[in-house]
Design an enzyme around this catalytic site. Sequence first.
Site, PDB file in Angstrom:
ATOM      1  N   CYS A 112      -5.642   6.358  -2.946  1.00 38.83           N
ATOM      2  CA  CYS A 112      -4.793   5.169  -3.011  1.00 38.83           C
ATOM      3  C   CYS A 112      -3.583   5.512  -3.866  1.00 38.83           C
ATOM      4  CB  CYS A 112      -5.534   3.976  -3.602  1.00 38.83           C
ATOM      5  SG  CYS A 112      -4.473   2.522  -3.777  1.00 38.83           S
TER       6      CYS A 112
ATOM      7  N   CYS B 206       0.872  -1.174   0.000  1.00 37.22           N
ATOM      8  CA  CYS B 206       0.000   0.000   0.000  1.00 37.22           C
ATOM      9  C   CYS B 206       0.908   1.224   0.000  1.00 37.22           C
ATOM     10  CB  CYS B 206      -0.929   0.016   1.204  1.00 37.22           C
ATOM     11  SG  CYS B 206      -1.897   1.545   1.330  1.00 37.22           S
TER      12      CYS B 206
END
Length: 370
Positions: free
Chosen positions: A222, A76
């Site tokens: 994101c 991530c």
Amino acid sequence: MELNFTKMQCNRNDFVILDCRAFDIAEYFNLNSLAVRLCDRRSGIGADQLLLLYNSLDADFRLKIFNSGGKEVGMCGNGIICLAKYIWNKGISDKGLLKIDTLAALVNVERIGDMVRVDMGEPVFDADKIPVNLKLKRPIIDYPIQAGNTDFRVTCLALGGPQAVVFLKDDLAEFLLSAYGPAIENHPLFPEKTDIAFVNVKSKQELMMRFWGKGVGETMACSTGAAAAGVAAILKGLTGRKVTVSFSGGEVVIEWPHNDHVYITGPAVEVFEGRMMHLEEKRRECRRHQRKVCKATLEFSKKGEPRGAVYSCICIDISESGVAIITDQELKMGDVVVFKKKESTLPLRTAVVMWSTVADNKYKAGLMFI
């Protein structure tokens, strides 16, 4: 049991961080269930993901990532940015360049003023490795699919996991992401499902994005999805090799220079710290070697130091496989020590330091017998 935590956010993508360097949290909790509990926005702290910080033998630190649904994930970008800022904010390391080991890859993270720059490595375009159910040997650019009774064209790659990028002419704000996100995520083209970035091209320097994460749904930001969107735009010749990707939570800068590595630069801030109480622990009887509380005073010498150098410590717990101690003497991971009872010349056990923390000039360390 209580857990001390820190909540961080990057472009309103939020994370709960637990420092697990001093103890193995998996001995006390099921990590999948713990992630669900802590990330719950009604009964828990509330977050998109749980980040666990560990020591590493191969890097400066190791990171384990769990999404709010309890699934462990490989990478991530925003999470790495927040973890690095957490490490620097807490004084855990003063190195300007950190190597962080993740499930997906070893990641280099650099401090750039108040910002964090993450080297995401090289994107993967091989169909078998993304993976997608195609036998193509070339990059998958604008491949036609039908999802939700609508035709789309997807550009596919792997960057910390499978990524699909869809360029839209329609206004993103009006796009029915809640309908088309899950339809593409679960499309037969993707055997392990996929994250999806839906993108409007604003200029050669700017993209707008909405993001659908597999198993999670829409998130406000994101960075990994933004990196995939940037790579796809560059592949299609829509932008230059440095582009700003904006979303509802903020923006990041994506670079894909000619060394083929993809870089993300973005911000991170601490939201708050706290304690989570009344958490249900796992039954510890499943431990291979049961720990016993111990308050014995021991002495030890360190391998590689002159003979006669002896230090005192307090044993706080012990098992057949190892021991935890508190001492004034500095101990580092990998140090080898020989224990003996105080006022006795007979050696007890030899052990290697597996982890070590310091507070108030006292070192607390866990050692494994060898």
